[in-house]
Design an enzyme around this catalytic site. Structure first.
Site, PDB file in Angstrom:
ATOM      1  N   GLY A 512      57.241  68.021  11.487  1.00  0.00           N
ATOM      2  CA  GLY A 512      58.591  67.816  11.991  1.00  0.00           C
ATOM      3  C   GLY A 512      59.421  66.978  11.048  1.00  0.00           C
ATOM      4  O   GLY A 512      58.977  66.587   9.971  1.00  0.00           O
ATOM      5  N   GLY A 514      61.690  63.614  11.216  1.00  0.00           N
ATOM      6  CA  GLY A 514      62.088  62.471  12.032  1.00  0.00           C
ATOM      7  C   GLY A 514      63.488  62.014  11.676  1.00  0.00           C
ATOM      8  O   GLY A 514      64.195  62.680  10.910  1.00  0.00           O
ATOM      9  N   GLY A 515      63.891  60.878  12.234  1.00  0.00           N
ATOM     10  CA  GLY A 515      65.220  60.361  12.004  1.00  0.00           C
ATOM     11  C   GLY A 515      65.517  60.118  10.532  1.00  0.00           C
ATOM     12  O   GLY A 515      66.620  60.353  10.065  1.00  0.00           O
ATOM     13  N   PHE A 516      64.501  59.693   9.777  1.00  0.00           N
ATOM     14  CA  PHE A 516      64.803  59.362   8.381  1.00  0.00           C
ATOM     15  C   PHE A 516      63.937  60.090   7.364  1.00  0.00           C
ATOM     16  O   PHE A 516      63.879  59.727   6.212  1.00  0.00           O
ATOM     17  CB  PHE A 516      64.739  57.844   8.167  1.00  0.00           C
ATOM     18  CG  PHE A 516      63.472  57.195   8.650  1.00  0.00           C
ATOM     19  CD1 PHE A 516      62.299  57.336   7.938  1.00  0.00           C
ATOM     20  CD2 PHE A 516      63.461  56.422   9.802  1.00  0.00           C
ATOM     21  CE1 PHE A 516      61.147  56.729   8.364  1.00  0.00           C
ATOM     22  CE2 PHE A 516      62.307  55.813  10.235  1.00  0.00           C
ATOM     23  CZ  PHE A 516      61.145  55.961   9.512  1.00  0.00           C
ATOM     24  N   GLY A 517      63.262  61.126   7.768  1.00  0.00           N
ATOM     25  CA  GLY A 517      62.480  61.890   6.795  1.00  0.00           C
ATOM     26  C   GLY A 517      61.430  62.736   7.469  1.00  0.00           C
ATOM     27  O   GLY A 517      61.325  62.757   8.694  1.00  0.00           O
ATOM     28  N   PRO A 518      60.633  63.468   6.654  1.00  0.00           N
ATOM     29  CA  PRO A 518      59.637  64.376   7.221  1.00  0.00           C
ATOM     30  C   PRO A 518      58.456  63.653   7.878  1.00  0.00           C
ATOM     31  O   PRO A 518      58.172  62.509   7.560  1.00  0.00           O
ATOM     32  CB  PRO A 518      59.150  65.174   6.007  1.00  0.00           C
ATOM     33  CG  PRO A 518      59.433  64.304   4.843  1.00  0.00           C
ATOM     34  CD  PRO A 518      60.642  63.497   5.191  1.00  0.00           C
ATOM     35  N   ASP A 629      68.014  55.015  21.725  1.00  0.00           N
ATOM     36  CA  ASP A 629      67.906  56.444  21.433  1.00  0.00           C
ATOM     37  C   ASP A 629      66.798  57.089  22.274  1.00  0.00           C
ATOM     38  O   ASP A 629      66.001  57.867  21.760  1.00  0.00           O
ATOM     39  CB  ASP A 629      67.646  56.650  19.936  1.00  0.00           C
ATOM     40  CG  ASP A 629      68.128  58.027  19.466  1.00  0.00           C
ATOM     41  OD1 ASP A 629      68.842  58.704  20.237  1.00  0.00           O
ATOM     42  OD2 ASP A 629      67.780  58.415  18.341  1.00  0.00           O
TER      43      ASP A 629
END
Ligand SMILES: *[C@@H]1O[C@H](CO)[C@@H](O)[C@H](O)[C@H]1NC(C)=O
Ligand SMILES: *[C@@H]1O[C@H](CO)[C@@H](O)[C@H](O)[C@H]1NC(C)=O
Ligand SMILES: *[C@@H]1O[C@H](CO)[C@@H](O)[C@H](O)[C@H]1NC(C)=O
Ligand SMILES: *[C@@H]1O[C@H](CO)[C@@H](O)[C@H](O)[C@H]1NC(C)=O
Ligand SMILES: *[C@@H]1O[C@H](CO)[C@@H](O)[C@H](O)[C@H]1NC(C)=O
Length: 669
Positions: A512, A514-518, A629
């Site tokens: 997946g 994520g918010g700041f990278g894989p 969040d």
């Protein structure tokens, strides 16, 4: 003669009308029911009478649902001996036997009925669909002299016991019909196998097609969908006298039906009034991995594997050429041979427990005692808990090779398998790490160890210093600066370790974004599964979130929050978490097929878990935190579908006695 038959038919029909309008549910001694008459249970749920199927003129005596528009049979008396015409009758004799009489008055009942010493026998069709004979002068109306539930056809009704009377050796089981229109016994049976610890076997003739696995207190090991729910109570009883399975209805609004189809599937239905049809809500076997012994001995089947079969860890294909062409029947063998005394037991998780036909069990032993017994007997190949409720109890031991194993991503069980001592690498990482540290200390001395540790700490600090400032927002308070120092407690992982675990961050392992990278899935050498979040190099926003996550998640300990195992800040900035096999909540909620797996108790459990996690963040933790969040994609699910709140990249802390905080950035949800 013909005129006589016609006349008697007329009389029969006439009296039949009288019967139906009075809706009798009983017959008494010397009374009978002719073809054309019927009994209707007191609540009007079931009807007993004569019927024929399809184009055939053969007549049968049976029980069907009265209230349902589609003729659905639940029992047939004379499956093997259909009546040639309409001249037959069911009669209760004065000594309490039900007999089937042909036109000449001879008894042709296919079941052996005892002659009973009763004064006032009554045959009654109960609202459960059970036809019973009782002694009207007896003291206990539930003391059935005879009951149709003891002779099931293809249908398994609520309240019916399927299984054995161990004293008499009498076995009740279901047998499929030959075809939709032919109730005579077909090829398939579904019966409780009494060898070892009991399990249900679905057989075609003498071939096993499917195995439910042993009962674990909540369900059969191989029927993860059959969980406790508000409508049914499932029960397995095993005592000196009996062993049987039974389900009961908890809601009167459900009309249930569980049956063995003519092509060998166990189907569970509920009647839907709106559509006037039976809705199928459970079928077994359900997929290829349910087919008995698909992967052979020590092979493990997993539906999301391609190909389906793999050898269990520590095992290799017996014939690799066969295995390579997807012939798995010969299964797997140990990589390293056993040596009785020195063997170890390795835990395998999330399994359908192997065939228990050659097993032994004791309900009062615990897992430690179980291990001791299994260790002592060299032909004991594995052990597990018998009952998984309340942390597990009881002992189940397997003798001989383990077969018909599959792996689930939820609701599987733990099994401890005997392995050669040289397989100690398969032991859980915490045991191994322990050994490693001991080894280091002994061989290099503690001074060196301290040196290494200090270097590691220094390096971590150095990297931290190099991170560009992101000290606005959540880094502002003194409280947080303190934590910044403390977060060095977080274990540091080598980049090489993580790279090997994730197959060098291969795209196959990517699960997946994520918010700041894989995010990658990986397996550490000890077998522990991890999820690795990588910070994209060119994201300064991400860097802020990365630091935030390190700060917060490492400080927080709660079972409803995702657990951070460590970080790596070498070439790449990585966060290492425990792996959540069931991914995130949104993958269930917004997928029409997956959604069905979430029954009410599962949903309630998830909501409860999230609420407990939030309560902890807002009130109970030392650092009080607003997540900012919380959404379905940030709620991960472990293998038992317990929720874990994740992604603290946008979180913000406030000091202990503050109840309000302002935010100067627009954030998530
Ligand atoms: C049933 O019939 C038998 C034989 O004809 C008779 O002896 C008996 O009394 C009858 N029983 C009842 C309850 O009518
Ligand atoms: C009844 O008896 C007659 C004469 O014995 C015989 O021909 C007939 O087949 C019998 N009917 C049944 C249904 O057994
Ligand atoms: C089991 O069978 C024995 C012998 O036929 C009988 O006495 C006993 O009542 C039966 N047990 C149950 C629970 O039906
Ligand atoms: C089961 O285990 C208990 C406790 O260890 C023991 O007392 C009992 O005899 C065992 N039962 C059997 C059948 O071995
Ligand atoms: C090991 O267990 C098997 C099966 O219960 C038994 O037949 C055998 O005698 C046991 N061996 C020893 C050494 O206890």
């Amino acid at each position: 003669m013909k005129a006589f038959v016609a006349l008697s038919m007329f009389l029969v029909l006439f009296s039949c009308n009288a019967l139906v309008s009075n809706a009798l549910d009983t017959i008494t001694a010397n009374q009978s029911i002719q073809d054309g008459e019927s009994l209707i249970s007191a609540g009007g749920t079931f009807e007993l009478g004569f019927f024929s199927r399809g184009d055939s003129s053969k007549r049968y005596l049976g029980i069907w649902y009265k209230k349902i528009t589609v003729m659905t049979l639940v029992w047939v008396a004379n499956r093997v001996a259909p009546f040639a015409d309409r001249s037959y009758a069911l009669r209760l004799t004065s000594h309490g036997s039900l007999v089937l009489l042909d036109g000449n008055g001879s008894d042709i009942w296919p079941l052996n009925l005892p002659i009973l010493p009763v004064r006032n026998p009554v045959a009654q069709l109960l609202d459960s669909g059970n036809l019973v004979v009782i002694d009207a002068e007896g003291s206990d109306p539930n003391n059935f002299l005879w009951q149709s539930f003891d002779y099931p056809a293809d249908t398994f009704l609520a309240g019916m016991k399927i299984g054995w009377n161990r004293t008499s050796g009498f076995n009740r089981y279901v047998t499929s019909w030959k075809s939709i229109d032919d109730p005579s016994p077909g090829d398939f049976t579904f019966q409780l196998d009494p060898n070892g610890y009991p399990q249900f076997l679905l057989k075609q003739g003498s071939d096993i097609k499917f195995r439910t696995g042993p009962w674990n207190g909540l369900r059969w090991s191989g029927t993860p969908n059959l969980n406790p729910n508000p409508y049914y109570r499932y029960e397995f009883v095993l005592n000196e006298e009996e062993m049987y399975y039974r389900y009961e209805l908890l809601s009167s609004s459900v009309i249930p039906r569980m049956m063995l189809t003519t092509n060998g599937l166990v189907h569970q239905f509920a009647w839907i009034d709106r559509t006037q049809g039976w809705a199928l809500y459970l079928a077994e076997p359900i997929d290829q991995c349910d087919n008995y012994a698909t992967c052979g001995v020590y092979g493990s089947c997993r539906v999301d594997n391609s190909p389906l079969c793999r050898c269990l860890k520590g095992f290799v294909p017996r014939f690799s050429q066969e295995w390579d062409i997807l012939d798995w029947s010969n299964g797997c063998v140990r990589r390293n041979p056993l040596d009785c005394e020195k063997d170890i037991f390795v835990k395998y998780s999330w399994l359908k427990l192997p065939d228990t036909r050659s097993s032994w069990f004791n309900g009062s032993m615990n897992l430690q005692e179980c291990e001791v017994v299994c260790t002592k007997n060299c032909s004991c190949m594995a052990y597990s808990n018998l009952d998984i409720r309340d942390g597990g109890s009881g002992c189940l031991l397997w003798f001989g090779e383990l077969i018909d194993i599959r792996e689930y991503s939820a609701y599987g069980q733990d099994l401890y398998i005997r392995m050669a001592a040289s397989e100690s690498a398969l032991l859980p990482s915490h045991q191994k790490k322990h050994k490693l540290v001991m080894g280091l200390a002994v061989s290099f001395g503690s001074v060196f160890l301290i040196l290494v540790l200090t270097l590691g700490v220094l390096q971590c600090k150095k990297r931290k210093m190099k991170l560009p400032e992101a000290k606005r927002d959540s880094f502002e308070s003194g409280d947080n600066r303190e934590n910044h120092k403390e977060d060095l407690e977080l274990p540091l992982f080598d980049l090489s370790t993580v790279a090997i675990a994730t197959n060098y961050f291969s795209t196959d392992n990517k699960i997946g974004e994520g918010g700041f990278g894989p995010v990658y899935k990986g397996v550490l050498r000890g077998g522990q599964e991890i999820a690795v979040k990588m910070l994209s190099r060119n994201s300064t926003q991400g860097l802020h979130e990365f630091k935030n996550e390190v700060l917060y998640v490492s400080k927080l300990q709660h079972r409803s929050l995702v657990k951070l195992l460590g970080c790596c800040i070498e070439e790449e900035n990585l966060l290492i978490y425990e792996f959540m096999p069931n991914r995130s909540l949104d993958s269930f909620l917004f997928d029409p097929t997956q959604r069905k797996q979430l029954d009410w108790s599962a949903r309630f459990n998830i909501i409860n878990g999230i609420a407990r996690g939030l309560l902890y963040l807002h009130q109970d933790s030392r650092l009080r935190i607003i997540h900012r969040d919380v959404k379905a994609s940030n709620v991960l699910l472990d293998f038992e579908m317990n929720p874990k709140i994740s992604d603290f990249g946008l979180a913000k802390s406030f000091t202990g006695n503050e109840t309000q905080a302002n935010t100067n950035r627009v954030v998530g949800t």
